[in-house]
Scaffold this active site. Structure first.
Site, mmCIF file in Angstrom:
data_model
loop_
_atom_site.group_PDB
_atom_site.id
_atom_site.type_symbol
_atom_site.label_atom_id
_atom_site.label_comp_id
_atom_site.label_asym_id
_atom_site.label_seq_id
_atom_site.Cartn_x
_atom_site.Cartn_y
_atom_site.Cartn_z
ATOM 1 N N ASP A 1 0.972 -1.141 0.052
ATOM 2 C CA ASP A 1 0.064 0.106 -0.013
ATOM 3 C C ASP A 1 1.042 1.224 -0.155
ATOM 4 O O ASP A 1 2.130 1.281 0.312
ATOM 5 C CB ASP A 1 -0.988 -0.111 1.292
ATOM 6 C CG ASP A 1 -1.871 1.227 1.642
ATOM 7 O OD1 ASP A 1 -2.467 1.659 0.385
ATOM 8 O OD2 ASP A 1 -1.607 1.697 2.460
ATOM 9 N N ASP B 1 -0.087 4.979 0.787
ATOM 10 C CA ASP B 1 -0.393 5.955 1.969
ATOM 11 C C ASP B 1 -0.365 5.534 3.375
ATOM 12 O O ASP B 1 -1.090 4.629 3.477
ATOM 13 C CB ASP B 1 -1.677 6.895 1.732
ATOM 14 C CG ASP B 1 -1.503 7.653 0.513
ATOM 15 O OD1 ASP B 1 -0.683 8.594 0.527
ATOM 16 O OD2 ASP B 1 -2.164 7.422 -0.580
ATOM 17 N N ASP C 1 -1.283 -0.568 6.184
ATOM 18 C CA ASP C 1 -1.874 0.113 7.544
ATOM 19 C C ASP C 1 -3.225 0.164 7.816
ATOM 20 O O ASP C 1 -3.616 0.321 8.735
ATOM 21 C CB ASP C 1 -1.101 1.579 7.467
ATOM 22 C CG ASP C 1 -2.073 2.234 6.484
ATOM 23 O OD1 ASP C 1 -2.536 3.348 6.856
ATOM 24 O OD2 ASP C 1 -1.875 2.029 5.214
#
Length: 198
Positions: A14, A16, A170
């Site tokens: 991922d 961001d 995250d």
């Protein structure tokens, strides 16, 4: 150094909040865009939506709060505010170190809910664009996270079976997406602290 499980043949990241420390900026930008509609956009709500593209996020907020926000108008406010902050973005070193270590050792790709332009800009700011030939964004898929399409497309382009991929994430939705197709998941929030300020 984050340890990669044995037998893994491809790495998916991922962007961001995983490679780029942008989450505070996204949080501030969303608050600026939706607070005028009476939405208490707090950190818990933000993290529950992490991984969704802009339009999907606004539609979900409309559903949750009974608002009628225009996705194009509100999305433009969010995007323009984020652009004023993005130049200050730093890498998340513990993940960036993995990328540098495995560059040209294992196939690597990015699977992000960001737009293609947004992802390219972020990668340029943190000087990571040279590590990724494969970047799958919200512009490239139909079904956003928690649907696994983003990560399945990454695996396909890397020519690696889903079960042989590890996903660095995250966000809850991204972790659900990866786990639903048997990918290994590394929750990067176990390795650094993310705190949001208003």
């Amino acid at each position: 150094m984050i340890e990669i499980p044995k037998n893994v043949k491809g790495l998916i990241f991922d962007l961001d909040g995983t490679i780029a420390d942008t989450m505070q900026y996204h949080f501030e930008s969303w608050r600026k865009a939706v607070t005028p509609y009476g939405i208490d956009f707090n950190a818990e709500l933000f993290m529950s939506l992490t991984g969704k593209p802009r339009t999907a996020t606004i539609l979900k907020l409309n559903e949750l709060f009974g608002t009628t926000m225009n996705p194009i108008e509100v999305g433009a406010i969010k995007s323009s505010h984020f652009k004023t902050l993005v130049e200050s973005t730093k890498e998340i070193s513990i993940v960036a170190d993995v990328i540098r270590k495995y560059h040209q050792v294992l196939p690597m790709s990015i699977g992000t809910g960001s737009t293609r332009n947004g992802a390219q800009k972020t990668l340029e700011v943190i000087n990571m664009q040279q590590y990724f030939d494969i970047v799958v964004t919200s512009t490239d898929i139909i079904n956003p996270k928690p649907h696994p399409e983003t990560f399945l497309k990454c695996a396909e382009l890397m020519k690696v079976a889903p079960k042989d991929c590890v996903v660095f994430e995250d966000g809850i939705l991204g972790m659900q997406a990866a786990e639903s197709v048997g990918m290994h998941v590394i929750d990067v929030t176990n390795y650094f602290t993310m705190e949001f300020t208003f």
